[in-house]
Design a protein around this motif. Structure first.
Motif, PDB file in Angstrom:
ATOM      1  N   LEU C  85      -7.178  -6.145  -1.892  1.00 41.63           N
ATOM      2  CA  LEU C  85      -7.035  -4.654  -1.820  1.00 41.63           C
ATOM      3  C   LEU C  85      -5.866  -4.114  -1.251  1.00 41.63           C
ATOM      4  CD1 LEU C  85      -8.437  -2.169  -3.400  1.00 41.63           C
ATOM      5  CD2 LEU C  85      -9.540  -1.812  -1.179  1.00 41.63           C
ATOM      6  N   TYR C  86      -5.801  -4.573   0.064  1.00 44.30           N
ATOM      7  CA  TYR C  86      -4.801  -3.930   0.867  1.00 44.30           C
ATOM      8  C   TYR C  86      -3.589  -4.685   0.691  1.00 44.30           C
ATOM      9  CZ  TYR C  86      -8.030  -0.879   2.847  1.00 44.30           C
ATOM     10  OH  TYR C  86      -9.079  -0.070   3.070  1.00 44.30           O
ATOM     11  N   ARG C  89      -0.082  -3.171  -0.657  1.00 44.31           N
ATOM     12  CA  ARG C  89       0.070  -1.880   0.006  1.00 44.31           C
ATOM     13  C   ARG C  89       1.170  -1.871   0.865  1.00 44.31           C
ATOM     14  NH1 ARG C  89      -4.949   2.060   1.461  1.00 44.31           N
ATOM     15  NH2 ARG C  89      -5.640   1.554  -0.510  1.00 44.31           N
ATOM     16  N   SER C  90       1.333  -3.089   1.554  1.00 44.60           N
ATOM     17  CA  SER C  90       2.208  -2.822   2.880  1.00 44.60           C
ATOM     18  C   SER C  90       3.520  -2.779   2.325  1.00 44.60           C
ATOM     19  CB  SER C  90       2.049  -4.361   3.809  1.00 44.60           C
ATOM     20  OG  SER C  90       2.147  -5.444   2.605  1.00 44.60           O
ATOM     21  N   THR C  92       4.303  -0.828   0.083  1.00 47.24           N
ATOM     22  CA  THR C  92       4.646   0.677  -0.188  1.00 47.24           C
ATOM     23  C   THR C  92       4.598   1.384   1.025  1.00 47.24           C
ATOM     24  OG1 THR C  92       2.434   1.009  -0.827  1.00 47.24           O
ATOM     25  CG2 THR C  92       3.582   0.410  -2.840  1.00 47.24           C
ATOM     26  N   ARG C  93       4.210   0.796   1.912  1.00 50.25           N
ATOM     27  CA  ARG C  93       4.091   1.689   3.185  1.00 50.25           C
ATOM     28  C   ARG C  93       5.404   1.600   4.206  1.00 50.25           C
ATOM     29  NH1 ARG C  93      -1.928   2.276   5.550  1.00 50.25           N
ATOM     30  NH2 ARG C  93      -2.755   2.715   3.513  1.00 50.25           N
ATOM     31  N   LEU C  94       5.659   2.835   4.821  1.00 44.68           N
ATOM     32  CA  LEU C  94       6.953   2.827   5.724  1.00 44.68           C
ATOM     33  C   LEU C  94       6.269   2.866   7.062  1.00 44.68           C
ATOM     34  CD1 LEU C  94       9.490   4.939   4.031  1.00 44.68           C
ATOM     35  CD2 LEU C  94       9.590   2.614   4.190  1.00 44.68           C
ATOM     36  N   SER C  95       6.876   2.417   8.066  1.00 44.77           N
ATOM     37  CA  SER C  95       6.384   2.826   9.494  1.00 44.77           C
ATOM     38  C   SER C  95       6.783   4.241   9.630  1.00 44.77           C
ATOM     39  CB  SER C  95       6.840   1.993  10.301  1.00 44.77           C
ATOM     40  OG  SER C  95       8.213   2.132  10.392  1.00 44.77           O
ATOM     41  N   ARG C  96       6.583   4.877  10.781  1.00 48.27           N
ATOM     42  CA  ARG C  96       7.048   6.143  11.167  1.00 48.27           C
ATOM     43  C   ARG C  96       8.404   6.263  11.402  1.00 48.27           C
ATOM     44  NH1 ARG C  96       4.959  11.227  12.113  1.00 48.27           N
ATOM     45  NH2 ARG C  96       6.380  12.358  13.080  1.00 48.27           N
ATOM     46  N   LEU C  99      10.276   6.168   8.315  1.00 47.51           N
ATOM     47  CA  LEU C  99      10.429   7.194   7.699  1.00 47.51           C
ATOM     48  C   LEU C  99      11.372   8.345   8.281  1.00 47.51           C
ATOM     49  CD1 LEU C  99       8.933   8.919   5.245  1.00 47.51           C
ATOM     50  CD2 LEU C  99       7.298   9.593   7.096  1.00 47.51           C
ATOM     51  N   PHE C 158      15.625   5.579  -3.481  1.00 43.65           N
ATOM     52  CA  PHE C 158      14.987   6.509  -2.448  1.00 43.65           C
ATOM     53  C   PHE C 158      14.786   7.882  -3.455  1.00 43.65           C
ATOM     54  CE2 PHE C 158      15.863  10.472  -0.549  1.00 43.65           C
ATOM     55  CZ  PHE C 158      15.376  10.613   0.429  1.00 43.65           C
ATOM     56  N   TYR C 161      11.594   6.903  -5.244  1.00 45.57           N
ATOM     57  CA  TYR C 161      10.545   6.765  -4.253  1.00 45.57           C
ATOM     58  C   TYR C 161       9.777   8.300  -4.075  1.00 45.57           C
ATOM     59  CZ  TYR C 161       7.673   5.303  -0.346  1.00 45.57           C
ATOM     60  OH  TYR C 161       6.627   5.192   0.653  1.00 45.57           O
ATOM     61  N   PHE C 162      10.705   9.187  -3.944  1.00 48.93           N
ATOM     62  CA  PHE C 162      10.222  10.516  -3.677  1.00 48.93           C
ATOM     63  C   PHE C 162      10.368  11.329  -4.663  1.00 48.93           C
ATOM     64  CE2 PHE C 162      11.707   8.926   0.679  1.00 48.93           C
ATOM     65  CZ  PHE C 162      10.332   9.109   1.303  1.00 48.93           C
TER      66      PHE C 162
END
Lengths: 235, 183, 183
Positions: C85-86, C89-90, C92-96, C99, C158, C161-162
């Motif tokens: 499940l996870y 997902r990594s 699609t994720r960005l670190s702070r 970002l 970019f 994505y947004f």
């Protein structure tokens, strides 16, 4: 005063009008405009102590009410009665529209209350997750803007100076204008005072100036009788 | 791990996936992970069977359908206990201004700020910022034309927050009935 | 809500609390919340009873005791499903940090590395590499002058994505951030 406490509960002029309509058990589609205007203005007077931004919106509505009242008074020319549009139509439309959402928001409020009683599982094993610094879920534009906003705070003085929007009219100016306008007469109608003025801001500030002059006891405001204009009288 | 002989194998797998998911788990995601031609009716019958078992066994949680997915949550009866655990940490309720604004956005989306203000009769700048911060609304692009103002719409978190499965589940807007509509 | 006649009432309450806790729940914390003289042996017998039930009913999870307390986790047999499940997902994720960096590039493009570092106050070499790899930014040429450093700008990915049509559609700070929220 009990009114004072109640006032803060109104979300805006439409909310206040709906309250008055309910209090008087009036048909929303056939508002006795003179009565409602009178009661509305009484509330406005009590509102002087509230913050300006709020007052501005409430005062704008007062202007609209008075305008409708004046229109109701105008002698109708020889046009057939049914061809004249009821000056209240637009306001009624807004009130009915707002009322729908007011009800919808109380439905949402009860959904919110129900949801506050249930809790999802909150513990998730870090080992199946990404490294700790990562944020939850997908990012939205707003996340990005917020982060940028935060980042900018760390930077020494901003490169572009804040531009403060210049307000081209002040309450003091309008007070002086009113006093000047009434120099050679002891009273004038509100409609004269704002004749030809279409800028919302000026109307609002004029109202604020009237309230301020009332507070200082330099003028009194009265309605001679129902369906009459709004008179400002020198003391 | 890949073979599934029947519902008996499938049920705990679906349970485990819903259990570990930190967001409502969609049927699409379940199908993608489980594979093997898993379909909607199978998922729904597993979830119904799980909830039956939970009820019979007196579990304090259940699986609900929300925001287009499945999520395991405590039963309402245990809400007070759970909130004691999070005492002081629970989010504040939305203000009336925020509720009114998010209601207008929900029913009229996508909508520009001026459109919301026309209905409410008051400015909504601060309220929009709060709703964005709480992830209840999102920026849904810009309206073509003069000034290209931002358009606002509700988010998935909006559905979750109010316990709705889909935006269509919002109650219908009620019109004030005109008493003498017959004329 | 406060009265508890026996184990039957206590068990689902303890279950609910372990279920919703976001950290392993200690016995001390349980005692504090439940009150009524709840003691260690009672807690342990409830947890044991719950685990018995889970096993009999074929639940895919159980309560384990870790150093700091009790925690509800999936059984080992279902661990692989959970990690599926996870997985993914990594991506699609960005670190702070990522970002923040991409936000600075978006609003100040084209910008050189040193310009980004001046705002963030830390080096961004690694982050830039990640963002380039994920196609969120691109190299937009070189700045004329000393050293001719690389200029960075956002990419088409970019925008995708947004959910933006074009870069001009980026909301400005003034449009969405409350002035009073800044300080």
């Amino acid at each position: 005063m009990s009114y004072q406490i109640k006032l803060e509960k109104f979300e805006g002029p439409l909310d206040l009008l709906l309250f008055l309509i309910k209090e008087n058990e009036i048909d929303i589609y056939d508002i006795p405009i003179a009565l409602i205007t009178k009661q509305y203005l009484e509330y406005i007077e009590l509102m002087q102590t509230l913050d300006l931004e709020m007052a501005g919106e409430f005062i704008l509505m007062a202007a609209i009410l008075i305008q409708i009242k004046v229109q109701t008074l105008l002698p109708s020319p020889s046009v057939a009665a049914e061809e004249i549009e009821d000056p209240r139509t637009e306001l009624v439309k807004r009130l009915v529209e707002y009322q729908k959402f007011k009800e919808a928001s109380s439905a949402l409020s009860s959904f919110e209350e129900e949801q506050r009683k249930i809790f999802p599982r909150a513990f998730f094993d870090a080992t199946v997750r990404d490294s700790e610094g990562d944020l939850e879920g997908e990012f939205t534009l707003f996340d990005m803007i917020s982060v940028f906003h935060e980042a900018l705070k760390n930077v020494p003085p901003p490169l572009s100076p804040h531009s403060v929007k210049k307000v081209d009219v002040t309450v003091d100016q309008r007070m002086a204008y009113i006093i000047g306008f009434m120099k050679d007469r002891d009273r004038c109608a509100f409609s004269e005072l704002i004749a030809g003025e279409a800028r919302k801001l000026v109307l609002i500030v004029t109202f604020l100036a009237i309230l301020e002059l009332m507070k200082r006891g330099q003028i009194v405001v009265r309605q001679r009788k129902l369906y009459s204009d709004f008179w400002i009288q020198r003391r | 791990m890949t073979a599934m002989d029947g519902k008996d194998d499938l049920k705990p797998i679906i349970e485990a996936l819903i259990f570990v998911s930190d967001v409502p788990l969609s049927e699409a995601k379940l199908k993608e992970i489980v594979g093997n031609g898993l379909d909607g009716p199978q998922i729904r019958s597993c979830v119904a069977a799980l909830n039956d078992e939970y009820r019979k066994e007196g579990r304090s949680f259940e699986i609900i359908r929300v925001a287009q997915g499945y999520q395991m949550v405590t039963r309402k009866e245990y809400g007070d206990w759970a909130s004691r655990l999070y005492k002081g940490r629970s989010r504040t309720r939305l203000s009336r201004a925020a509720l009114e604004t998010v209601a207008i956005i929900a029913y009229r989306q996508p909508i520009i700020r001026v459109g919301i203000e026309a209905i409410r009769g008051v400015g909504v700048d601060g309220v929009l910022a709060t709703l964005l911060e709480r992830n209840l609304i999102r920026i849904a692009g810009r309206q073509p034309g003069l000034g290209r103002p931002l358009l606002y719409a509700t988010s998935r978190e909006f559905l979750r927050y109010f316990g709705l499965d889909r935006i269509e589940d919002l109650p219908t807007l009620k019109e004030v009935v005109r008493p003498d509509a017959s004329q």
